[in-house]
Every structure is written in C-alpha cells, then in structure tokens.
Scaffold this motif. Structure first.
Motif, mmCIF file in Angstrom:
data_model
loop_
_atom_site.group_PDB
_atom_site.id
_atom_site.type_symbol
_atom_site.label_atom_id
_atom_site.label_comp_id
_atom_site.label_asym_id
_atom_site.label_seq_id
_atom_site.Cartn_x
_atom_site.Cartn_y
_atom_site.Cartn_z
ATOM 1 N N LEU A 25 44.151 29.259 28.215
ATOM 2 C CA LEU A 25 44.517 30.664 28.019
ATOM 3 C C LEU A 25 43.930 31.596 29.080
ATOM 4 O O LEU A 25 44.655 32.386 29.687
ATOM 5 N N VAL A 26 42.623 31.516 29.293
ATOM 6 C CA VAL A 26 41.957 32.486 30.156
ATOM 7 C C VAL A 26 42.406 32.353 31.610
ATOM 8 O O VAL A 26 42.855 33.337 32.230
ATOM 9 N N ILE A 27 42.300 31.137 32.174
ATOM 10 C CA ILE A 27 42.661 30.948 33.585
ATOM 11 C C ILE A 27 44.144 31.232 33.839
ATOM 12 O O ILE A 27 44.479 31.991 34.763
ATOM 13 N N PRO A 28 45.085 30.684 33.026
ATOM 14 C CA PRO A 28 46.493 31.053 33.230
ATOM 15 C C PRO A 28 46.749 32.538 33.026
ATOM 16 O O PRO A 28 47.570 33.141 33.729
ATOM 17 N N GLY A 29 46.027 33.150 32.061
ATOM 18 C CA GLY A 29 46.187 34.582 31.827
ATOM 19 C C GLY A 29 45.757 35.411 33.020
ATOM 20 O O GLY A 29 46.421 36.389 33.401
ATOM 21 N N LEU A 30 44.633 35.025 33.632
ATOM 22 C CA LEU A 30 44.159 35.735 34.822
ATOM 23 C C LEU A 30 45.108 35.536 36.007
ATOM 24 O O LEU A 30 45.157 36.364 36.919
ATOM 25 N N ASN A 31 45.848 34.448 35.996
ATOM 26 C CA ASN A 31 46.819 34.200 37.057
ATOM 27 C C ASN A 31 48.115 34.977 36.834
ATOM 28 O O ASN A 31 48.677 35.574 37.775
ATOM 29 N N LEU A 32 48.599 35.016 35.587
ATOM 30 C CA LEU A 32 49.918 35.591 35.296
ATOM 31 C C LEU A 32 49.883 37.088 34.988
ATOM 32 O O LEU A 32 50.791 37.826 35.362
ATOM 33 N N LEU A 33 48.817 37.536 34.316
ATOM 34 C CA LEU A 33 48.812 38.892 33.771
ATOM 35 C C LEU A 33 47.996 39.894 34.576
ATOM 36 O O LEU A 33 48.252 41.096 34.504
ATOM 37 N N VAL A 34 47.033 39.411 35.331
ATOM 38 C CA VAL A 34 46.163 40.322 36.095
ATOM 39 C C VAL A 34 46.791 40.593 37.467
ATOM 40 O O VAL A 34 47.257 39.662 38.135
ATOM 41 N N PRO A 35 46.860 41.871 37.891
ATOM 42 C CA PRO A 35 47.458 42.198 39.199
ATOM 43 C C PRO A 35 46.779 41.459 40.355
ATOM 44 O O PRO A 35 45.577 41.179 40.314
ATOM 45 N N VAL A 36 47.562 41.161 41.373
ATOM 46 C CA VAL A 36 47.070 40.395 42.521
ATOM 47 C C VAL A 36 45.904 41.090 43.204
ATOM 48 O O VAL A 36 44.961 40.445 43.677
ATOM 49 N N GLU A 37 45.942 42.414 43.263
ATOM 50 C CA GLU A 37 44.895 43.149 43.969
ATOM 51 C C GLU A 37 43.582 43.219 43.183
ATOM 52 O O GLU A 37 42.550 43.623 43.734
ATOM 53 N N SER A 38 43.594 42.786 41.912
ATOM 54 C CA SER A 38 42.387 42.834 41.089
ATOM 55 C C SER A 38 41.432 41.714 41.478
ATOM 56 O O SER A 38 41.849 40.605 41.832
ATOM 57 N N ALA A 39 40.131 41.997 41.374
ATOM 58 C CA ALA A 39 39.118 40.979 41.673
ATOM 59 C C ALA A 39 39.132 39.857 40.641
ATOM 60 O O ALA A 39 38.636 38.753 40.905
#
Length: 369
Positions: A25-39
């Motif tokens: 959940l966490v790693i795929p979520g950070l890949n799919l849902l978090v904007p590319v420019e975010s750290a």
C-alpha cells in the motif's frame, strides 16, 4: 482472535501486516498518488528496484529454509534462481513472435543470427504460460531432488557439500555460456516485449509485477513459517543441531534434508521467474558461484534460522551494494568480504539477533531500575 494468540504470535501477525501494508500500500501509494515534484514521491525506477529486492528476499528465505533451519549450507542456490529465470525468459522470448529484429515467428533472434534452422526440442511448450510456470518450479525442483538424493545418500556434509553445490552451479554457468546450448550464450535472453499481453515498458505492468512479487514474498514467508513450526520443522532443526542423534533415533536424515533442499530450490526458481521480467534480462552470469555466496551472506547478515532475518539481510546488503557500486564500485567486493567477516565474528545471530540482544539488555536495565 486476540485472546487465542500468545504475545509472540500476536507480535508476528502485527509485524507481518505492517510489512504487508508497507510493500502493498505505502510504496505503490507514494508512486501513484504523490506528485512527482514531491520529496515523498517514489519514482518508477525505485519501484522496479524494490521489486528486485523483493525477489532477492524470496531467494534469501529459500536459502534460509535449507541452511538456517536444516543446517545445509548450499553454495549453489544461484543455479536454481537462474534456472527459474531462464524458464520464464524462454516463455517471453517465444511471446515476441514476429516483433523480433528478424521477424521470425518461430525462432528467437539469437537462433536466427546463429543460423539455427528449427526450434530445439527443449524449447517446445514454452509458448504456453502455464507450461512455462510449471517448468519454473519443476526444473529447479527435479535438479535439486536428484542432486540432493545423490549427495545426502552418500552422507556428504559440511564444507564438502558446499564445494559440490558450488561446482554444480559453476558447471551450469560454463554450459550456458556456450552458444550451441541454445540459451543465447553469453548474451542470454533479453529484449522481452510483454508478459501475458501486458507491455513490459509500461509503468502499470512494472507496478503489477511489483505487487505480485510482494504477495509471493508474503506467501513464501507463511510457507516457511508453517514448515518451521511443524513437526518436520522441529526435526529439521534437530538435524541442524545434532544430526547423528537424529539418525540414531531412527529418523530419515536423508529424507529431511532432501525435502528442505527441494522445496528451497522450487522457491528459488519462483524468485528467478519474478526477477527476469522486472530486470529485463537473464544471462549465464546469474549462475556465477559468487552470486550464490552473496545469497549466503544476505542470510548471515539478517540472521539465519529466523523468519525476518533473510528479508532484512537481502534488503540491507543489496541496498548497500546499489549505493556503493555507484559511489565507489571498486570497493564493493572488499566491503562485502569485510561485512561477512564482521558478521561471522561479532554478530553470529545477524541483525535480528542484535536487535533481540538489545531488547534483552534494555529489559534487564529496566528491571534493575
């Protein structure tokens, strides 16, 4: 349910679900849902890299089953991993069809280049995914069963067995390097297009393979735990700790070792099959004895004979390898050798053992206070 579980079982399931949530959940979520420019964004290449580490974690758990729980140090597990990878690679080569450089629907490009006129018999059936999946498990399993039966029946133990398994993987490496073997020679199998119709260049396919690998790591974790907690698992650990006593009590030591070795090889083959579509290549270098030694180091660093140790070791060592081979590639082998010496002398129980010792020490200090 909580009332039926003792503290150790409750801790296991909490940790298992926490790791599952992290990887699924966490790693795929950070890949799919978090904007590319975010750290906090996890880029696509990082998802693939973690997916590769997950394959290594399955391989480390396979090694731990036979070494950590049964006391059989195999330095040939890279061979089972590579054979599983080749079986999946053969399926994906057949799936290329007319999209290859030479447009030959029957023969892979390297066979056309080498003037092969027809597909070898041992490539037959690999155009079918179910058959390829079966071979991913059968080929490493049968090799391990035959090799193990001959070795354990002859009571080859300890360092002698380690040398023999290393010789096995080295012989396979030399064979697969030969063009006439029909496996692509030193270039191996590569230039895959898709798997089951899903384009391997698409980020969605890579994420799907990552998810599948994470799920199968969880399944491997549960299988190894089930075996270790069973009566057979207790006999395996008895063989590890006092083989002559187990033999004296009437148990079939050969049968116990053969079971662990064969199941371990099948798990290693599955890890190889998951690895190849994510990395995009399989070649004879995967048979290298050095690779098999590295697998043992992962398990030793994490803590052999524990459930979580091999996973931690696979991630820790390969994470260090990724960083160091980029920063100072000439130092990696020295660092790996030093790591193995340090773990052997100072941390015989690995990272898991170190953590357990720290918790025990803290508990004693709190009790005194």
């Amino acid at each position: 349910m909580h009332a039926m579980l003792n503290p150790a079982q409750r801790g296991f399931w909490i940790g298992f679900m926490a790791l599952g949530a992290l990887f699924l959940l966490v790693i795929p979520g950070l890949n799919l849902l978090v904007p590319v420019e975010s750290a906090l964004h996890v880029p696509n290449y990082m998802v693939t890299l973690i997916g590769k580490y997950l394959c290594y974690a399955i391989l480390a758990m396979a090694m731990n089953l036979v070494w950590g729980y049964c006391g059989v140090l195999s330095l040939g597990h890279g061979a089972f991993f590579a054979l599983g990878g080749y079986a999946m690679g053969m399926y994906m080569m057949r799936a290329i069809g007319t999209r290859g450089s030479y447009g030959n629907a029957e023969l892979p490009d390297f066979m056309v280049f080498l003037n092969w006129k027809e597909l070898p018999w041992f490539w037959m059936g690999f155009d079918n995914f179910a058959f390829a999946l079966l071979m991913v498990m059968v080929i490493p399993g049968v090799l391990a069963f035959v090799f193990g039966w001959l070795a354990f029946r002859s009571r080859i133990n300890g360092v002698y067995l380690s040398i023999v398994t290393q010789a096995m993987t080295y012989a396979l490496m030399l064979a697969f390097f030969r063009n006439e073997m029909g496996f692509g020679g030193n270039n191996g199998l590569t230039d895959f297009k898709d798997i089951l119709g899903f384009d391997l260049s698409q980020s969605s396919t890579k994420l799907g393979l990552y998810w599948l690998t994470a799920l199968l790591l969880g399944a491997t974790f549960l299988v190894v735990r089930f075996i270790a907690a069973s009566k057979l698992g207790r006999v395996m650990m008895a063989v590890r700790d006092a083989e002559s006593r187990v033999r004296f009590l009437g148990y079939s030591v050969t049968g116990v070792k053969l079971f662990a070795f064969t199941v371990s090889a099948v798990l290693a083959g599955i890890a190889g099959a998951l690895y190849v579509p994510q990395v995009g290549i399989i070649n004879p270098s995967e048979f290298s004895p050095a690779n098999s030694i590295e697998i043992a180091i992962w398990v030793a660093v994490g803590g052999r004979g524990t459930l979580l140790g091999p996973v931690l070791g696979a991630f820790a060592v390969n994470g260090a390898k990724t960083w160091l081979t980029g920063a100072a590639p000439e130092l990696w082998l020295f660092a790996l050798g030093a790591l193995f010496i340090i773990v052997t002398l100072a941390l015989p129980k690995g990272l898991v053992g170190l953590w357990a010792d720290l918790r025990t020490r803290m508990a004693k200090e709190n009790a005194h206070d």
